[in-house]
Design a protein around this motif. Structure first.
Motif, PDB file in Angstrom:
ATOM      1  N   TYR A 190      17.433  20.124   3.700  1.00  0.00           N
ATOM      2  CA  TYR A 190      17.916  19.860   5.059  1.00  0.00           C
ATOM      3  C   TYR A 190      18.673  21.068   5.597  1.00  0.00           C
ATOM      4  N   PRO A 192      20.658  22.074   9.399  1.00  0.00           N
ATOM      5  CA  PRO A 192      20.972  21.587  10.748  1.00  0.00           C
ATOM      6  C   PRO A 192      20.452  22.545  11.822  1.00  0.00           C
ATOM      7  N   ARG A 204      21.370  16.708  18.883  1.00  0.00           N
ATOM      8  CA  ARG A 204      21.281  16.751  17.418  1.00  0.00           C
ATOM      9  C   ARG A 204      22.653  16.965  16.772  1.00  0.00           C
ATOM     10  N   TRP A 205      22.671  16.715  15.478  1.00  0.00           N
ATOM     11  CA  TRP A 205      23.921  16.793  14.717  1.00  0.00           C
ATOM     12  C   TRP A 205      24.460  18.218  14.636  1.00  0.00           C
ATOM     13  N   LEU A 338      18.356  10.886   8.893  1.00  0.00           N
ATOM     14  CA  LEU A 338      17.536  12.084   8.733  1.00  0.00           C
ATOM     15  C   LEU A 338      16.481  12.148   9.846  1.00  0.00           C
ATOM     16  N   ASP A 341      18.839  12.621  13.254  1.00  0.00           N
ATOM     17  CA  ASP A 341      19.721  13.793  13.186  1.00  0.00           C
ATOM     18  C   ASP A 341      20.637  13.832  14.414  1.00  0.00           C
ATOM     19  N   PRO A 387      24.801  13.067   9.957  1.00  0.00           N
ATOM     20  CA  PRO A 387      24.494  12.745  11.350  1.00  0.00           C
ATOM     21  C   PRO A 387      24.976  11.339  11.730  1.00  0.00           C
TER      22      PRO A 387
END
Lengths: 492, 492
Positions: A190, A192, A204-205, A338, A341, A387
């Protein structure tokens, strides 16, 4: 029908299970009449989890509790009339061996010893002392399943064997790691889209910057994204679960222009600011209460065990059930986290308002202020390392409440928790201004208040709370069916 | 000519100054004959710094020690024949008040009390106990500068006032922060070009992923980039200092192709791998020794004070000198770290070799292995939270050594440090295999070995070490001139 002094102490004080540590010396424990799961294992492990695993994430704490309670369940299964273990089938012991709790307690203690040494090996001395404190020999590695010691050792080893490579990467060796492997490291890769410094996509995160106040600042990383691919207990495939997209978190404009979704995006961020500006002491303390999963989820089961007068077997079954319900709920929740996010409130507020002054809670002891640059706004609770959507806590509480309702056959809870003046961890000495109580008449109220507390704490938008509950309440049912079938011995 | 038992204990054990904590009860301290700086303040503050400020960065530790030793220097200045304070001019006390150490000790204790309460306010109780332990009243706020108490309070307050806004952002209120401000937060807006996940420019710094092993992973942020704009003691403007560019760290190719600079880039990364593959116990323990600035830099001054039989005044002057030398060196070093933002070895090794097996140290207890995927290589020491070039430690040791040489009038050191079997923090119980000693015959050897230890530890390329030394050795001279002028009273 048992109600121990220790539970009464716990309930009266409203403190965490960790408080048990000093409530009653383990040496007073009676193998024939006591509940070793609650009075020995929880007493020993809760402080360790609080100090070693914490400050941590619910994902990691829930895995420790889910695996340990599985060991309890499997260890006493041979002593029930029909119960079978999840990871071992060790036959059935004659009823005469279950006249007192002695054999069941011994079996679950050895099973706990095996699993805790796998889960938290650094604290091996503590686990050794745990057995010694009740007169058991940690060096007894018997695998004779006609004895309680052997049953405990074999049942514990089977749980360890089944869960060490369940996908959570407990040993750090998933994803081909050979050297310098770290327990629970992400092996899904993962990354970001936003950094702590630059927001490229406001939907998004964004990892937050954290500090303990010592001058070192660190940036969050999504904790255990691999929980999403970890083996569940009560269902085969998490892809059957789905949360609707977090529509209001979508910054639909052209780049950062104010496009189609802007009004929704602003509305849900403004709602968080409005709550922040009007925070009451009860909201603050409720947010802190549910932020501590041992003090809220864990203690609620101890309370229910006392009020319902659960036997040792029933307590083990219920505690295993609620932990696997939350754990299995977490797998589905992490899959959705996920997938989407999604942006946290702090980022949305910064993106929308930059340095413009807003009205909100101004930080510890500051109360509500009107000249807070939006970029300096902080949520009342520290924001967790993942997230936003859907809410993990809303999921865990919903799965826990549904599983408890099903097992206990009632929605009644009747739990009142005392919160002393000034006991806040965020505003110590200041909040609450007076002693207050938190009351949960029913499990439904418990899960509703739990969910809302994440919004009061400033870490979740409202949609995330209803979605977390909708996602995980059915998983509470699946967990119940799973445990019921194992109690009845009707699983293949 | 004084040589206390406490110093002898320290030297014999080779342990950190923190060891003083248990070596001698503070209640035995004699205000007339003792050295309160070493025997009371260091004894009290070292464990706090180790536990509160650490695990931290040299930047933060050095600021605490530099500010505290400034307070000592200024507090005893009125008792010298010619000395003037850095931040206060409190006149001169008659020689009769300096017949014993009593007044100087009292003055420096109150000055320490004021500065430590500013620097580490959370430990206010410890600082209160520090004064109480030697019979002094923490509530005595006298500012009568005809008394030792008043001199200490006024001198301490002046240091606090001068340094609280020196640019390090001790109070968190630099850069316009009004709410939720954090001490030592970056207000220059540094943002790395690389993320922990993606290397965009292989010449530049990549933050590393860190964990305490509890399942939470965090990404580094450049610690206190604002040290580069902090007010120095001994020079006006750090822009007069310059390090040559780290030519070998430049990935000069076209994108990630192997271009002009590739051979150099590979050569210096290969050198780190070769050292890693051939690490000796002595190199490992030397790396750990110099990684602990209190145990290496701090203790070297205590050792020199003992061997040279320094008076209280001389010890205060030397300890202030070496701390300001390193602190002022750090300002120039951070300026250059910010300028070049240079790649650390772990990134270069990953970029060059990816998952290709290399020969290197395989992690704690693994020794040298031949099948280590380069992407899993780890430096023996944890890599600090800032860009690579030039080396901060090489700078601090060079400034410290040069200042010590100038003050003591000799390069001789003659320090032998005992390292017990298995005392490694990285490989506890394993390294070193036998008791060993580290020997530093001269200050020159001390600074050379200190510098090299950063390469042995895998956190620095060679060029960074020579550049750190070249940058900061002259700052050791400036620091000496600065202190000499204040001792002589010839500053404006």
């Amino acid at each position: 029908m048992r109600s121990t002094n220790i539970i009464k102490t716990l309930l009266a004080s409203g403190l965490a299970l960790a408080a048990i540590h000093s409530a009653r010396p383990a040496s007073a424990f009676d193998l024939d009449t006591g509940n070793a799961a609650l009075e020995v294992v929880v007493q020993t492990a809760a402080p360790v989890i609080l100090s070693t695993v914490s400050p941590s994430d619910a994902s990691l704490i829930l895995r420790v509790t889910a695996v340990t309670t599985t060991a309890w369940f499997d260890a006493i299964a041979p002593y029930g009339p029909t119960t079978v273990g999840v990871y071992s089938r060790l036959g059935r012991r004659p009823p005469g061996e279950s006249v007192t709790n002695r054999n069941k307690n011994i079996a679950l203690l050895y099973a706990s010893y095996r699993t805790l040494n796998s889960l938290i090996p650094k604290e091996a001395d503590v686990w050794t002392d745990m057995l010694l404190s009740v007169g058991l020999d940690p060096n007894d590695t018997s695998t004779d399943i006609t004895t309680a010691v052997g049953i405990g050792n074999v049942a514990g080893a089977a749980v360890v064997s089944a869960r060490e490579h369940d996908g959570m990467n407990q040993l750090g060796d998933e994803g081909g790691c050979l050297y310098n492997c770290q327990p629970y490291a992400d092996y899904l890769g993962y990354s970001p889209v936003n950094t702590a410094y630059v927001v490229k996509d406001a939907s998004r995160w964004q990892p937050n910057i954290t500090t303990t106040g010592n001058g070192i600042f660190l940036v969050q990383q999504f904790v255990t994204p691999q929980w999403s691919v970890t083996t569940p207990f009560s269902y085969a495939d998490p892809s059957i679960f789905f949360s609707p997209p977090p529509f209001m978190s979508r910054w639909k404009g052209n780049g950062f222009g104010k496009g189609v979704g802007f009004a929704d995006y602003k509305e849900q961020a403004d709602q968080v600011l409005q709550v922040s500006a009007a925070l009451t002491d009860a909201q603050k303390m409720t947010a802190e209460f549910f932020n501590d999963k041992i003090r809220s989820l864990g203690a609620s089961t101890a309370f229910a065990a006392a009020t319902h007068g659960l036997t040792l077997d029933e307590f083990v079954q219920l505690d295993f059930l609620v932990n696997l319900a939350a754990f299995d709920g977490g797998i589905a929740t992490w899959q959705e986290k996920l997938r989407y996010d999604a942006v946290r409130p702090f980022t949305a507020i910064r993106v929308l308002y930059g340095d413009t002054p807003v009205q909100a809670w101004g930080g510890p002891g500051k109360g509500t202020v009107t000249d807070l640059p939006a970029s300096q706004w902080k949520s009342y609770l520290n924001v967790a390392d993942h997230p936003e959507y859907p809410s993990g806590s809303a999921c865990f509480c919903a799965a826990h409440a549904e599983a408890s309702r099903r097992f206990l056959g009632s929605d009644n809870l009747g739990w009142v928790v005392s919160i002393p003046q000034g006991s806040s961890l965020v505003e110590p000495g200041i909040t609450p201004a007076q002693d207050i109580t938190l009351s949960f008449a029913t499990w439904t109220q418990f899960e509703e208040i739990c969910g809302m507390s994440r919004n009061w704490g400033g870490v979740h938008f409202l949609a995330s709370i209803s979605s977390g509950r909708d996602l995980c309440s059915p998983i509470g049912d699946l967990a119940y069916e799973f445990v019921k079938a194992h109690i009845a011995g009707t699983t293949p």
